[in-house]
Design a protein around this motif. Structure first.
Motif, short mmCIF file in Angstrom:
data_model
loop_
_atom_site.label_atom_id
_atom_site.label_comp_id
_atom_site.label_asym_id
_atom_site.label_seq_id
_atom_site.Cartn_x
_atom_site.Cartn_y
_atom_site.Cartn_z
N SER A 30 36.47 4.59 81.71
CA SER A 30 36.43 4.56 83.17
C SER A 30 35.10 3.98 83.62
O SER A 30 34.06 4.26 83.01
CB SER A 30 36.61 5.97 83.76
OG SER A 30 37.80 6.56 83.32
N ASN A 32 32.84 2.68 87.41
CA ASN A 32 32.79 2.53 88.86
C ASN A 32 32.14 1.20 89.26
O ASN A 32 31.47 1.11 90.29
CB ASN A 32 32.06 3.71 89.51
CG ASN A 32 30.56 3.69 89.24
OD1 ASN A 32 30.08 2.97 88.35
ND2 ASN A 32 29.81 4.48 89.99
N THR A 34 33.29 -1.37 90.56
CA THR A 34 33.71 -1.87 91.87
C THR A 34 33.29 -0.95 93.01
O THR A 34 33.54 -1.26 94.18
CB THR A 34 35.24 -2.02 91.92
OG1 THR A 34 35.85 -0.72 91.79
CG2 THR A 34 35.74 -2.92 90.81
N ASN A 38 37.76 3.20 88.09
CA ASN A 38 39.04 2.67 87.64
C ASN A 38 39.04 2.63 86.12
O ASN A 38 38.00 2.86 85.48
CB ASN A 38 39.29 1.28 88.21
CG ASN A 38 39.93 1.31 89.59
OD1 ASN A 38 41.12 1.55 89.71
ND2 ASN A 38 39.12 1.09 90.62
N TYR A 40 39.37 0.70 82.51
CA TYR A 40 39.04 -0.60 81.93
C TYR A 40 39.26 -0.56 80.42
O TYR A 40 39.28 0.52 79.82
CB TYR A 40 37.58 -0.96 82.18
CG TYR A 40 37.21 -1.27 83.61
CD1 TYR A 40 36.98 -2.58 84.03
CD2 TYR A 40 37.07 -0.25 84.55
CE1 TYR A 40 36.63 -2.87 85.34
CE2 TYR A 40 36.73 -0.53 85.86
CZ TYR A 40 36.51 -1.83 86.25
OH TYR A 40 36.17 -2.11 87.55
N GLN A 50 38.21 -5.79 80.75
CA GLN A 50 39.34 -6.05 81.63
C GLN A 50 39.71 -4.80 82.42
O GLN A 50 39.89 -3.73 81.84
CB GLN A 50 40.54 -6.49 80.78
CG GLN A 50 41.81 -6.72 81.58
CD GLN A 50 43.00 -7.07 80.69
OE1 GLN A 50 42.85 -7.19 79.48
NE2 GLN A 50 44.17 -7.21 81.29
N PRO A 51 39.84 -4.91 83.75
CA PRO A 51 40.30 -3.76 84.53
C PRO A 51 41.81 -3.57 84.35
O PRO A 51 42.57 -4.54 84.39
CB PRO A 51 39.95 -4.16 85.96
CG PRO A 51 39.97 -5.66 85.96
CD PRO A 51 39.51 -6.07 84.60
N THR A 53 43.38 -0.87 86.18
CA THR A 53 43.82 -0.35 87.48
C THR A 53 42.91 -0.92 88.57
O THR A 53 41.79 -1.38 88.29
CB THR A 53 43.78 1.18 87.50
OG1 THR A 53 42.43 1.63 87.29
CG2 THR A 53 44.69 1.78 86.42
N HIS A 54 43.37 -0.84 89.80
CA HIS A 54 42.65 -1.48 90.89
C HIS A 54 42.64 -0.60 92.13
O HIS A 54 42.82 -1.09 93.25
CB HIS A 54 43.30 -2.84 91.20
CG HIS A 54 43.39 -3.75 90.01
ND1 HIS A 54 42.37 -4.57 89.62
CD2 HIS A 54 44.40 -3.93 89.11
CE1 HIS A 54 42.72 -5.24 88.52
NE2 HIS A 54 43.96 -4.88 88.20
N SER A 55 42.39 0.68 91.95
CA SER A 55 42.36 1.58 93.09
C SER A 55 41.18 1.24 93.99
O SER A 55 40.05 1.05 93.52
CB SER A 55 42.26 3.04 92.62
OG SER A 55 42.16 3.91 93.72
N ALA A 56 41.43 1.20 95.29
CA ALA A 56 40.37 0.93 96.26
C ALA A 56 40.14 2.12 97.18
O ALA A 56 39.30 2.05 98.08
CB ALA A 56 40.74 -0.29 97.09
#
Length: 621
Positions: A30, A32, A34, A38, A40, A50-51, A53-56
């Motif tokens: 995991s 942070n 971004t 998320n 990786y 590589q990510p 998931t793309h939770s915003a």
């Protein structure tokens, strides 16, 4: 030495967890990067990050690769409410909630050794208690293995799926282990005893013949012992001069990893397991020589050929490493520190001790600003951990480094009641909160003033959760002691907090009441030790920071203390984050909170010299 902004500190990446892919070529973790956590992956050579998931909106935390394919388990809650659900990320990128519904909490509990199933705890049947389920790894159909009607805490599951270890907290210093026979659906109390002794089930051996457990029976510190499942014999297995924190086996059963809490630092031990004619032999595994810091979060690949782990130092945040046992080489896979920050500008922590009012020796973790000297005295902060039974330990802390970088000495006090220093020290605060532990903080101020480079008139106190309570207590019960206070989601009214604890804390409710007080039977004590009822005594500037979705210390705790203190025209700054709970996981909020804290301290504690009028120089009060 260069000063850094909070944006520069928060540009450092935080990482958590590690899990090897089925082919052992990638690691799941995991990050942070971004601004929100998320999932990786990266290759074991450190490339191709590589990510997944793309939770915003909500932070998301990876749990594990599936043992035989690239599916991934992860967990997340909503806005910090701590009602975590378990999700699967399928091969086509779709996400599926394996624990749907409202008002429930689910947690991954491990894999069946062959990878055909995994275990999950859930309180969906009864919000107070967690049941244990086995999920099929292909269909996700589930089977109830243990219906928890006794209010016990779930522990380890044996590899043959015959045994379940269970724990019961009688008080915060007294606990028991129970053993559940899944096949016969029978439960057995393993640790009947008298007096306050801690017992906790840790893991089963790979052969499902022994239960490993921790206890401080007959000693100040927790040691590792075993219980023979067939003969009932108990034996000491591994000890230290400090608390053994935990122990667990690699997935292939060939290695056992143990953590020891050694004077505020985590020391990792790894042994290799060999079956010999004379019995099982454990051989210490030499760990690679590493950069300055501590090894944490050790995870082995399924074959045991590779080991992933983090290294954390006072001036270096977590970085992920991998060690290959076939070649003997290790490699650092990540560089989490913001490249704009020179570690030489940061502060190395130091373990210090001082004697409190009654002679008790109080250990602390101390950060001294580089510019501090007898001719350049600096302000200081007493930094109180959460808990009550938490502990300030060595390791990278962005908030503390940010304050030290801006000229504040920070003493992370481990007041009486803190864990890690023996059971006598741990129990010394029971039913004394707001008194003796607070008095340790007062003596910490005296200690700092004795160093010769601390301005004794510019010492403040801050902390989160229980540390926030201690901050409010200091301002209310010893209003002369500290110049300012920073309370981060701290308890102001024990009566309400104890009545409003989450239902899934039912198994530890009695233990919390025993330590703090019973909201029905101990009203007088709780009123006397709750800062809200003494808010008129608070006269020093106060900052309060709160997450709106906090399930542990509800927002009303902060609302009311702020209102009560403001009635007396005391400067109060109040910040509420609508998308956080009992910790702040989003970078934008961490930046805002820490920037505002520094501005508050610079104004009311440091007293930055500034012009108050034409040619007039003075200090902000």
């Amino acid at each position: 030495m260069k000063r850094y902004t909070i944006e520069q500190f928060m540009a450092t990446t935080s990482m958590l967890g590690a899990s090897f892919s089925a082919d052992e070529k990638r690691i799941l973790f995991s990050s942070n990067a971004t601004g929100i956590f998320n999932a990786y992956t990266l290759l074991v050579d450190g490339s191709a990050q590589q990510p997944l998931t793309h939770s915003a909106v909500d932070s998301l935390f990876s749990v594990s690769f599936f043992p035989h394919d690239d599916r991934v388990l992860f967990t997340k809650d909503r806005g910090g409410n701590e009602n975590f659900h378990l999700f699967v990320l399928d091969l086509d990128g779709t996400e599926r909630d394996l624990s749907p519904g409202d008002g429930l909490k689910a947690q991954f509990m491990g894999w069946r050794p062959d990878g055909s199933a995994f275990y999950v705890s859930s309180n969906e049947r009864d919000q107070r208690f967690f049941d244990l389920y086995r999920y099929d790894a292909e269909s996700y159909t589930r089977t109830l293995l243990y219906k928890n009607e006794q209010g016990l805490d779930l522990g380890p599951i044996s590899r043959d799926e015959r045994w379940l270890g269970l724990n019961r907290a009688n008080t915060t210093s007294d606990s028991d282990i129970y053993l559940y026979d899944i096949l016969k659906q029978e439960i057995k109390h393993l640790t009947p005893h008298e007096g306050a002794i801690a017992f906790r089930a840790e893991t089963f051996d790979p052969a499902s013949q022994k239960l490993f457990f921790l206890t401080n029976e007959g000693t100040e510190f927790k040691q590792l012992c075993t219980y023979d499942l067939f003969t009932g014999a108990m034996a000491e297995h591994e000890c230290a001069d400090w608390d053994v924190l935990n122990t667990y086996f690699s997935s292939n059963g060939k290695f056992r990893i143990t953590g020891v809490n050694q004077d505020g630092s985590v020391v990792i031990r790894v042994v290799q397991i060999e079956d010999k004619e004379e019995g099982v032999r454990e051989t210490p595994v030499p760990l690679p020589a590493l950069p300055e810091g501590e090894i944490r979060g050790v995870v082995f690949s399924r074959t045991g050929a590779r080991m992933a782990f983090y290294v954390n130092g006072d001036r270096s945040p977590d970085n992920l490493f991998v060690h290959d046992f076939n070649t003997g080489f290790y490699k650092q896979l990540t560089q989490s520190m913001n490249k704009e920050i020179d570690p030489a500008d940061l502060v190395e922590a130091k373990v210090v001790r001082f004697r409190s009012f009654d002679g008790l020796v109080v250990p602390s973790i101390y950060h001294k600003p580089q510019e501090a000297s007898a001719s350049n005295k600096v302000p200081a902060i007493i930094y109180v951990h959460g808990g009550p039974g938490g502990q300030t330990m060595r390791g990278y802390n962005a908030q503390i480094q940010y304050l030290a970088n801006h000229g504040y000495a920070v003493l992370g006090i481990n007041n009486r009641g803190s864990s890690g220093y023996g059971k006598t020290f741990f129990t010394a605060a029971n039913r004394k909160h707001g008194r003796e532990p607070l008095w340790d903080c007062i003596e910490a101020k005296t200690y700092l003033a004795s160093l010769g480079y601390i301005d004794h008139e510019r010492i403040g106190i801050m902390g989160a959760s229980y540390g926030g309570y201690m901050t409010l207590s200091a301002l209310a019960f010893r209003p002369e002691a500290f110049k300012v206070g920073v309370d981060i989601f701290g308890v102001s009214n024990w009566l309400r907090t104890l009545e409003s604890i989450p239902p899934y804390w039912e198994s530890v409710r009695k233990a919390i009441y025993d330590e703090i007080g019973d909201p029905v039977n101990d009203i007088d004590i709780l009123v006397a030790t709750s800062p809200l009822f003494h808010a008129k005594e608070i006269r020093k500037p106060l900052m309060v920071i709160q997450g709106a979705n906090d399930p542990r210390v509800v927002k009303a705790e902060s609302d009311e203390i702020v209102e009560a203190v403001r009635k007396h025209n005391v400067p109060v700054e109040y910040i509420v984050f609508p998308d956080e709970g009992h910790s702040f996981t989003k970078k934008k909020n961490q930046i805002e909170a820490n920037r505002r804290i520094l501005e508050f301290l610079d104004k009311y504690l440091k007293g930055e010299e500034m012009k108050l009028g034409m040619g007039e120089i003075g200090r902000v009060p």
